[in-house]
Design a protein around this motif. Structure first.
Motif, PDB file in Angstrom:
ATOM      1  N   THR A 122       0.983  -1.170  -0.289  1.00 11.64           N
ATOM      2  CA  THR A 122      -0.053  -0.047  -0.044  1.00 11.64           C
ATOM      3  C   THR A 122       0.978   1.139   0.035  1.00 11.64           C
ATOM      4  O   THR A 122       0.541   2.140  -0.746  1.00 11.64           O
ATOM      5  N   ALA A 123       2.053   0.915   0.853  1.00 12.32           N
ATOM      6  CA  ALA A 123       2.945   2.200   1.082  1.00 12.32           C
ATOM      7  C   ALA A 123       3.642   2.604  -0.518  1.00 12.32           C
ATOM      8  O   ALA A 123       3.784   3.857  -1.024  1.00 12.32           O
ATOM      9  N   LEU A 124       3.793   1.527  -1.236  1.00 18.81           N
ATOM     10  CA  LEU A 124       4.424   1.485  -2.436  1.00 18.81           C
ATOM     11  C   LEU A 124       3.764   2.047  -3.579  1.00 18.81           C
ATOM     12  O   LEU A 124       4.018   2.733  -4.583  1.00 18.81           O
ATOM     13  N   TYR A 125       2.659   1.319  -3.755  1.00 15.39           N
ATOM     14  CA  TYR A 125       1.760   1.346  -4.812  1.00 15.39           C
ATOM     15  C   TYR A 125       0.304   2.279  -4.766  1.00 15.39           C
ATOM     16  O   TYR A 125      -0.335   2.479  -5.562  1.00 15.39           O
ATOM     17  N   GLY A 126       0.059   2.347  -3.374  1.00 11.36           N
ATOM     18  CA  GLY A 126      -1.508   2.894  -3.192  1.00 11.36           C
ATOM     19  C   GLY A 126      -2.233   1.940  -2.573  1.00 11.36           C
ATOM     20  O   GLY A 126      -2.288   0.740  -2.627  1.00 11.36           O
ATOM     21  N   GLY A 127      -3.452   2.454  -2.074  1.00 13.94           N
ATOM     22  CA  GLY A 127      -4.259   1.818  -0.936  1.00 13.94           C
ATOM     23  C   GLY A 127      -5.535   1.974  -1.860  1.00 13.94           C
ATOM     24  O   GLY A 127      -6.590   1.099  -1.070  1.00 13.94           O
ATOM     25  N   SER A 128      -6.182   2.577  -2.893  1.00 18.20           N
ATOM     26  CA  SER A 128      -7.211   2.394  -3.415  1.00 18.20           C
ATOM     27  C   SER A 128      -7.135   2.391  -5.010  1.00 18.20           C
ATOM     28  O   SER A 128      -6.023   2.508  -5.545  1.00 18.20           O
ATOM     29  N   ARG A 129      -8.260   1.889  -5.645  1.00 21.65           N
ATOM     30  CA  ARG A 129      -8.177   1.745  -6.856  1.00 21.65           C
ATOM     31  C   ARG A 129      -7.802   3.222  -7.540  1.00 21.65           C
ATOM     32  O   ARG A 129      -6.838   2.851  -8.587  1.00 21.65           O
ATOM     33  N   ALA A 184      -5.759  -5.100 -12.230  1.00 22.97           N
ATOM     34  CA  ALA A 184      -7.321  -5.606 -12.001  1.00 22.97           C
ATOM     35  C   ALA A 184      -7.619  -5.350 -10.511  1.00 22.97           C
ATOM     36  O   ALA A 184      -7.023  -5.979  -9.604  1.00 22.97           O
ATOM     37  N   TRP A 185      -8.430  -4.289 -10.180  1.00 22.73           N
ATOM     38  CA  TRP A 185      -8.654  -4.062  -8.938  1.00 22.73           C
ATOM     39  C   TRP A 185      -9.857  -5.105  -8.176  1.00 22.73           C
ATOM     40  O   TRP A 185     -11.043  -5.089  -8.430  1.00 22.73           O
ATOM     41  N   ARG A 186      -9.199  -6.152  -7.517  1.00 20.06           N
ATOM     42  CA  ARG A 186     -10.052  -7.152  -7.363  1.00 20.06           C
ATOM     43  C   ARG A 186      -9.408  -8.077  -5.926  1.00 20.06           C
ATOM     44  O   ARG A 186      -8.234  -8.036  -5.848  1.00 20.06           O
ATOM     45  N   SER A 187     -10.046  -8.965  -5.363  1.00 17.77           N
ATOM     46  CA  SER A 187      -9.628  -9.764  -4.467  1.00 17.77           C
ATOM     47  C   SER A 187      -9.189 -11.083  -4.936  1.00 17.77           C
ATOM     48  O   SER A 187      -9.604 -11.347  -6.032  1.00 17.77           O
ATOM     49  N   ILE A 188      -8.454 -11.760  -4.177  1.00 21.31           N
ATOM     50  CA  ILE A 188      -8.017 -13.190  -4.571  1.00 21.31           C
ATOM     51  C   ILE A 188      -9.119 -14.097  -4.402  1.00 21.31           C
ATOM     52  O   ILE A 188     -10.074 -13.784  -3.541  1.00 21.31           O
ATOM     53  N   ALA A 189      -9.255 -14.890  -5.641  1.00 24.19           N
ATOM     54  CA  ALA A 189     -10.634 -15.634  -5.553  1.00 24.19           C
ATOM     55  C   ALA A 189     -10.912 -16.525  -4.477  1.00 24.19           C
ATOM     56  O   ALA A 189      -9.671 -17.001  -3.949  1.00 24.19           O
ATOM     57  N   ARG A 193      -8.715 -10.754   0.783  1.00 23.29           N
ATOM     58  CA  ARG A 193      -7.302 -10.063   0.783  1.00 23.29           C
ATOM     59  C   ARG A 193      -7.447  -9.660  -1.002  1.00 23.29           C
ATOM     60  O   ARG A 193      -7.643 -10.440  -1.837  1.00 23.29           O
ATOM     61  N   LEU A 194      -6.787  -8.561  -0.871  1.00 21.79           N
ATOM     62  CA  LEU A 194      -6.721  -8.089  -2.252  1.00 21.79           C
ATOM     63  C   LEU A 194      -5.655  -8.982  -3.011  1.00 21.79           C
ATOM     64  O   LEU A 194      -4.794  -9.541  -2.745  1.00 21.79           O
ATOM     65  N   SER A 195      -5.854  -8.860  -4.593  1.00 20.89           N
ATOM     66  CA  SER A 195      -4.859  -9.555  -5.261  1.00 20.89           C
ATOM     67  C   SER A 195      -3.864  -8.989  -5.423  1.00 20.89           C
ATOM     68  O   SER A 195      -3.806  -7.631  -5.532  1.00 20.89           O
ATOM     69  N   HIS A 197      -2.567  -8.337  -8.070  1.00 20.05           N
ATOM     70  CA  HIS A 197      -3.105  -7.501  -9.268  1.00 20.05           C
ATOM     71  C   HIS A 197      -3.440  -6.039  -9.144  1.00 20.05           C
ATOM     72  O   HIS A 197      -3.630  -5.210  -9.773  1.00 20.05           O
ATOM     73  N   ALA A 198      -4.227  -6.143  -7.917  1.00 14.96           N
ATOM     74  CA  ALA A 198      -4.579  -4.882  -7.372  1.00 14.96           C
ATOM     75  C   ALA A 198      -3.911  -3.823  -7.281  1.00 14.96           C
ATOM     76  O   ALA A 198      -4.246  -2.580  -7.225  1.00 14.96           O
ATOM     77  N   PHE A 199      -2.524  -4.094  -6.994  1.00 12.64           N
ATOM     78  CA  PHE A 199      -1.472  -3.322  -6.829  1.00 12.64           C
ATOM     79  C   PHE A 199      -0.759  -2.980  -8.295  1.00 12.64           C
ATOM     80  O   PHE A 199       0.441  -2.167  -8.080  1.00 12.64           O
ATOM     81  N   GLY A 200      -1.230  -3.562  -9.162  1.00 12.35           N
ATOM     82  CA  GLY A 200      -0.426  -3.307 -10.280  1.00 12.35           C
ATOM     83  C   GLY A 200       1.024  -4.031 -10.448  1.00 12.35           C
ATOM     84  O   GLY A 200       1.973  -3.650 -11.099  1.00 12.35           O
ATOM     85  N   ILE A 201       1.168  -5.118  -9.801  1.00 20.61           N
ATOM     86  CA  ILE A 201       2.465  -5.748  -9.752  1.00 20.61           C
ATOM     87  C   ILE A 201       2.422  -7.340 -10.063  1.00 20.61           C
ATOM     88  O   ILE A 201       3.229  -7.948 -10.237  1.00 20.61           O
ATOM     89  N   ALA A 202       1.365  -7.498 -10.801  1.00 16.07           N
ATOM     90  CA  ALA A 202       1.159  -9.219 -11.369  1.00 16.07           C
ATOM     91  C   ALA A 202       0.845  -9.001 -12.878  1.00 16.07           C
ATOM     92  O   ALA A 202      -0.065  -8.328 -13.270  1.00 16.07           O
ATOM     93  N   LEU A 203       1.251 -10.098 -13.597  1.00 16.67           N
ATOM     94  CA  LEU A 203       0.873 -10.195 -14.861  1.00 16.67           C
ATOM     95  C   LEU A 203       0.427 -11.961 -14.936  1.00 16.67           C
ATOM     96  O   LEU A 203       1.191 -12.878 -14.611  1.00 16.67           O
ATOM     97  N   ASP A 204      -0.920 -12.142 -15.536  1.00 18.21           N
ATOM     98  CA  ASP A 204      -1.066 -13.615 -15.716  1.00 18.21           C
ATOM     99  C   ASP A 204      -0.983 -13.847 -17.318  1.00 18.21           C
ATOM    100  O   ASP A 204      -0.992 -12.934 -18.126  1.00 18.21           O
TER     101      ASP A 204
END
Length: 274
Positions: A122-129, A184-189, A193-195, A197-204
């Motif tokens: 959250t500190a690095l990338y943000g805590g909201s969409r 993608a602003w979403r929780s883990i399936a 908890r946030l995925s 992907h919600a922090f913009g650090i994951a690629l599928d």
């Protein structure tokens, strides 16, 4: 993790030389363990905005940013019978990540990197969409575009260059790296908890070649061993861990966690590379 004895003095010297003194009542903790010294070196290498580590009057340790913000590195030691400790940054780095070509078994409880330090993210990338979205960058990827946080996007650009050279010799691997999406602003399936992907650090990548544990009845999955190592190596070289090395496997998933890759490389060496 047992580290080479020669590593601790070097890391402590490096930390003391590069971490500026902080105002206030606390300062760099005395008696850093070998693992903490390695963790701090890799955290600061991965995230240059981090400046120091401080201990408060309750025994908690905090990572201090250049702008004064702080993130919990380690909760104070628990008394016997006390509630479970906070999942802090130190806990998120405790499980060693195995670099390619190592793919050890993944029994229950073995998922290096899947325990995420949410306060740090959250500190690095943000805590909201909105706040995360403000820091996203678009990266070309195999004829499509992927949106990631700026540091992850820069690293993914380097992965793309590595893979371009690889595909020139191995065009059969191209179907594996088709993008299934980044931010993608979403929780883990199945969880609250946030995925990543919600922090913009994951690629599928292509789900056809990268099964996900919730979609399969196989535990472990054979593709955890036969997924192309050249692809995994290209991502790991630029700071991305692979979800195929988790018990709750996610073989399509690559996640930007450069501190874990730094630690994995240095743990078996006498000193960090320049």
């Amino acid at each position: 993790m047992l580290l080479p004895a020669a590593l601790l003095p070097f890391l402590l010297t490096l930390l003391l030389a590069t971490v500026p003194a902080q105002a206030g009542t606390a300062g760099p903790p005395e008696g850093l363990s070998e693992e903490d010294a390695l963790n701090l070196h890799c955290l600061r290498e991965a995230y240059p905005a981090l400046r120091s580590l401080e201990t408060d009057s309750q025994g908690r340790q905090w990572l201090i940013f250049a702008d004064g913000r702080r993130v919990l590195y380690r909760e104070a030691p628990r008394a016997q019978g006390a509630p479970e400790a906070v999942r802090d940054v130190a806990a998120s780095m405790a499980a060693p990540y195995p670099l390619e070509p190592s793919r050890p078994p993944t029994p229950p409880g073995t998922s290096p990197g899947r325990l995420r330090p949410y306060d740090l993210l959250t500190a690095l990338y943000g805590g909201s969409r909105e706040s995360v979205n403000a820091g996203l960058v678009t990266v070309p990827w195999q004829g499509r575009s992927v949106r990631l946080s700026a540091p992850a996007a820069e690293a993914l650009g380097r992965v793309a260059r590595r893979l371009a050279a690889l595909l020139a010799e191995r065009p059969d691997l191209k179907p594996y790296i088709k993008s299934e999406g980044g931010f993608a602003w979403r929780s883990i399936a199945g969880e609250d908890r946030l995925s990543a992907h919600a922090f913009g650090i994951a690629l599928d990548l292509n789900a056809r070649f990268g099964p996900y544990w919730r979609w399969s009845r196989l535990m472990p999955h054979p593709r955890q061993q036969d997924y192309p190592p050249e692809i995994v190596e290209a991502f790991e070289a630029e700071g991305f861990i692979w979800g195929g090395k988790w018990h709750e496997y996610d073989l399509m998933h690559f996640e930007y966690r450069p501190e874990l890759l730094c630690k994995a490389r240095l743990a078996g060496k006498a000193r960090p590379a320049p």
